[in-house]
Design an enzyme around this catalytic site. Structure first.
Site, short mmCIF file in Angstrom:
data_model
loop_
_atom_site.label_atom_id
_atom_site.label_comp_id
_atom_site.label_asym_id
_atom_site.label_seq_id
_atom_site.Cartn_x
_atom_site.Cartn_y
_atom_site.Cartn_z
N CYS A 1 36.64 49.64 89.98
CA CYS A 1 36.94 50.43 91.18
C CYS A 1 37.97 51.53 90.87
O CYS A 1 38.49 51.63 89.77
CB CYS A 1 37.48 49.51 92.25
SG CYS A 1 39.07 48.81 91.77
N CYS B 1 36.21 40.21 90.94
CA CYS B 1 35.15 41.14 91.36
C CYS B 1 34.06 41.31 90.31
O CYS B 1 33.04 41.93 90.58
CB CYS B 1 35.75 42.50 91.65
SG CYS B 1 36.53 43.19 90.19
N CYS C 1 43.36 44.54 90.34
CA CYS C 1 42.72 45.60 89.55
C CYS C 1 43.69 46.17 88.53
O CYS C 1 43.30 46.51 87.42
CB CYS C 1 42.23 46.72 90.46
SG CYS C 1 41.36 46.12 91.91
N ASP D 1 34.37 43.08 87.55
CA ASP D 1 34.52 44.33 86.81
C ASP D 1 35.08 44.07 85.41
O ASP D 1 35.69 43.05 85.16
CB ASP D 1 35.45 45.29 87.57
CG ASP D 1 34.80 45.78 88.86
OD1 ASP D 1 33.57 45.69 88.94
OD2 ASP D 1 35.51 46.24 89.74
FE1 FES Z 1 37.19 45.12 90.54
FE2 FES Z 1 39.16 46.60 91.38
S1 FES Z 1 37.64 45.67 92.60
S2 FES Z 1 38.75 45.94 89.38
#
Ligand code: FES
Length: 125
Positions: A62, A33, A106, A35
């Site tokens: 998230c 994602c 995640c 992140d």
């Molecule tokens: Fe990116 Fe959860 S969607 S860490």
């Protein structure tokens, strides 16, 4: 879809923030994602054994990533490095009462960033 525990840690994350002069930093990006999570550690010594004296994290991600970061910070704080290294990705998800399958990556982010910080610390010595 999220357990009560996930929501509770997401709303009230423990040990969130930066740290001045950390002994180690671990940073991991999530390829799924995009992140990012950063972990800071202060390592202390007790009875001749190194332990996690303090931990802080900054997570740009998230709800599941933030809850996982908060949970791992609680799981490892006060533990010796050896004990803390045994905490796995699954332990984090289990401690949160499980995560939806799509959100497991995640919780991996939190465990991986923590392990990266320990590696960083060991590499410095
Ligand atoms: Fe990116 Fe959860 S969607 S860490």
């Amino acid at each position: 879809m999220y357990s009560k525990k996930v929501m509770e840690h997401f709303r009230n994350p423990r040990n969130m923030g930066g740290m001045k002069n950390p002994d180690a930093i671990g940073e991991i990006g999530n390829p799924v994602c995009g992140d990012v999570m950063k972990v800071y550690l202060k390592i202390g010594k007790r009875n001749g054994k190194e332990f996690i004296e303090d931990i802080k994290f900054q997570t740009f991600g998230c709800a599941a990533a933030i809850a996982s970061s908060s949970m791992i910070s609680e799981l490892v704080k006060g533990k010796t490095l050896k004990e803390a290294m045994k905490i796995t990705r699954d332990d984090v998800a289990d401690a949160l009462g499980g995560l939806p399958p799509l959100k497991l990556h995640c919780s991996n982010l939190a465990a991986d960033a923590f392990h990266e910080a320990i590696k960083n610390y060991k590499g410095k010595k």
